[in-house]
Write a protein that holds these residues in place. Structure first.
Motif, PDB file in Angstrom:
ATOM      1  N   GLY A   5      -1.942   6.320  -7.786  1.00  0.00           N
ATOM      2  CA  GLY A   5      -2.225   6.798  -6.424  1.00  0.00           C
ATOM      3  C   GLY A   5      -3.034   5.792  -5.630  1.00  0.00           C
ATOM      4  N   MET A   6      -4.027   5.177  -6.275  1.00  0.00           N
ATOM      5  CA  MET A   6      -4.848   4.164  -5.625  1.00  0.00           C
ATOM      6  C   MET A   6      -3.982   2.971  -5.202  1.00  0.00           C
ATOM      7  SD  MET A   6      -8.144   2.138  -7.205  1.00  0.00           S
ATOM      8  CE  MET A   6      -8.799   3.655  -7.864  1.00  0.00           C
ATOM      9  N   ALA A   7      -3.087   2.559  -6.099  1.00  0.00           N
ATOM     10  CA  ALA A   7      -2.195   1.436  -5.796  1.00  0.00           C
ATOM     11  C   ALA A   7      -1.279   1.783  -4.619  1.00  0.00           C
ATOM     12  CB  ALA A   7      -1.376   1.070  -7.027  1.00  0.00           C
ATOM     13  N   SER A   8      -0.790   3.001  -4.584  1.00  0.00           N
ATOM     14  CA  SER A   8       0.080   3.414  -3.480  1.00  0.00           C
ATOM     15  C   SER A   8      -0.651   3.321  -2.153  1.00  0.00           C
ATOM     16  CB  SER A   8       0.593   4.841  -3.693  1.00  0.00           C
ATOM     17  OG  SER A   8       1.476   4.870  -4.793  1.00  0.00           O
ATOM     18  N   HIS A  55      -3.059   1.242  -1.353  1.00  0.00           N
ATOM     19  CA  HIS A  55      -3.148  -0.176  -0.977  1.00  0.00           C
ATOM     20  C   HIS A  55      -1.783  -0.717  -0.550  1.00  0.00           C
ATOM     21  CE1 HIS A  55      -7.266  -0.285  -2.209  1.00  0.00           C
ATOM     22  NE2 HIS A  55      -6.979  -0.043  -3.480  1.00  0.00           N
ATOM     23  N   TYR A  56      -0.730  -0.286  -1.229  1.00  0.00           N
ATOM     24  CA  TYR A  56       0.617  -0.753  -0.880  1.00  0.00           C
ATOM     25  C   TYR A  56       0.999  -0.287   0.522  1.00  0.00           C
ATOM     26  CZ  TYR A  56       5.691  -1.343  -1.094  1.00  0.00           C
ATOM     27  OH  TYR A  56       6.985  -1.707  -0.829  1.00  0.00           O
ATOM     28  N   PHE A  57       0.743   0.989   0.829  1.00  0.00           N
ATOM     29  CA  PHE A  57       1.079   1.497   2.155  1.00  0.00           C
ATOM     30  C   PHE A  57       0.209   0.858   3.227  1.00  0.00           C
ATOM     31  CE2 PHE A  57       3.391   4.819  -0.166  1.00  0.00           C
ATOM     32  CZ  PHE A  57       4.567   4.812   0.561  1.00  0.00           C
ATOM     33  N   GLU A  58      -1.010   0.456   2.860  1.00  0.00           N
ATOM     34  CA  GLU A  58      -1.838  -0.308   3.797  1.00  0.00           C
ATOM     35  C   GLU A  58      -1.123  -1.623   4.147  1.00  0.00           C
ATOM     36  OE1 GLU A  58      -5.994  -2.861   3.735  1.00  0.00           O
ATOM     37  OE2 GLU A  58      -5.740  -1.239   2.278  1.00  0.00           O
ATOM     38  N   GLY A  59      -0.583  -2.286   3.118  1.00  0.00           N
ATOM     39  CA  GLY A  59       0.177  -3.519   3.353  1.00  0.00           C
ATOM     40  C   GLY A  59       1.418  -3.271   4.185  1.00  0.00           C
ATOM     41  N   LEU A  60       2.134  -2.165   3.912  1.00  0.00           N
ATOM     42  CA  LEU A  60       3.311  -1.843   4.716  1.00  0.00           C
ATOM     43  C   LEU A  60       2.921  -1.571   6.168  1.00  0.00           C
ATOM     44  CD1 LEU A  60       5.483   0.444   2.410  1.00  0.00           C
ATOM     45  CD2 LEU A  60       5.776  -1.985   2.918  1.00  0.00           C
ATOM     46  N   GLY A  61       1.753  -0.985   6.357  1.00  0.00           N
ATOM     47  CA  GLY A  61       1.264  -0.748   7.720  1.00  0.00           C
ATOM     48  C   GLY A  61       1.046  -2.052   8.461  1.00  0.00           C
ATOM     49  N   ILE A  62       0.507  -3.035   7.767  1.00  0.00           N
ATOM     50  CA  ILE A  62       0.304  -4.359   8.371  1.00  0.00           C
ATOM     51  C   ILE A  62       1.651  -4.969   8.748  1.00  0.00           C
ATOM     52  CG2 ILE A  62      -0.461  -6.729   7.877  1.00  0.00           C
ATOM     53  CD1 ILE A  62      -2.642  -5.373   6.040  1.00  0.00           C
ATOM     54  N   LEU A  63       2.617  -4.856   7.858  1.00  0.00           N
ATOM     55  CA  LEU A  63       3.948  -5.408   8.129  1.00  0.00           C
ATOM     56  C   LEU A  63       4.646  -4.668   9.267  1.00  0.00           C
ATOM     57  CD1 LEU A  63       5.198  -6.017   4.483  1.00  0.00           C
ATOM     58  CD2 LEU A  63       4.567  -7.765   6.174  1.00  0.00           C
ATOM     59  N   SER A  64       4.471  -3.348   9.330  1.00  0.00           N
ATOM     60  CA  SER A  64       5.155  -2.585  10.373  1.00  0.00           C
ATOM     61  C   SER A  64       4.608  -2.911  11.754  1.00  0.00           C
ATOM     62  CB  SER A  64       5.072  -1.080  10.092  1.00  0.00           C
ATOM     63  OG  SER A  64       3.756  -0.620  10.214  1.00  0.00           O
TER      64      SER A  64
END
Length: 195
Positions: A157-160, A162-171
């Motif tokens: 869950g913690m990794a998810s 951080h991953y969605f944070e990265g996807l937010g940056i990309l979006s």
């Protein structure tokens, strides 16, 4: 792969390690090694060697009417994945094995998430991705020390996050705004893409 056969009057024969599909002048070949199961809609003709080849390899053939009503199946005495299922049941009853499998699955997921973000950082030169990439690497290190499945799920869950944070940056680079993961209803145009 699931091989769907929908062409009425199609002839299926065997040629070496391949299935040969013919109708009129059209011909196509499919490697038997790539076929997991066959689904037949309506009137399709099989040669005996083709059916024997499928059954010898443990490949089930499902028969449906042209409209999709299920009729029956032709299957070998033992399903193709019986050994896999038995191994899964044995692993379920072995707590240490269950823990190792959970760790391996979650490790693969997080590793792939980190690799994707790292690739995008290199491709786009997006330095804001350094944070999520660093945190995903840290979660992978913590994962190796996890003592039970609840801890592994917490790290996933913690990794998810951080991953969605990265996807937010990309979006944001594409003109979309993505602040958090939301469902029912999704609050922005990005969230419907992640069911």
């Amino acid at each position: 792969m699931i091989l769907y056969l929908t062409e009425q009057g199609l002839k299926v024969s065997r040629e070496g390690e391949r299935l040969k599909l013919e109708i009129g002048q059209k011909k196509k070949e499919v490697r038997l090694a790539e076929v997991d199961q066959v689904v037949v809609f309506g009137r399709v003709n099989f040669t005996a060697p083709a059916l024997q080849a499928l059954l010898k390899r443990g490949i089930e053939v499902h028969f449906l009417t042209l409209s999709g009503k299920y009729l029956d199946k032709l299957s070998p005495p033992l399903g193709k994945n019986i050994e896999l299922r038995l191994s899964q049941f044995q692993s379920f009853h072995n707590l240490w094995k269950r823990l190792e499998l959970a760790r391996a699955f979650v490790h693969g997921k997080i590793h792939n998430q980190r690799e994707y973000l790292a690739r995008q950082k290199r491709r786009l030169g997006e330095t804001a991705l350094e944070g999520p990439i660093f945190h995903l690497k840290r979660v992978l290190t913590e994962l190796e020390k996890a003592k039970d499945i609840d801890e592994i799920l917490g790290l996933e869950g913690m990794a998810s996050r951080h991953y969605f944070e990265g996807l937010g940056i990309l979006s944001k680079r594409s003109g979309f705004e993505f602040r958090e993961r939301t469902r029912r209803p999704p609050r922005d145009p990005v969230n419907p893409c992640f069911p």
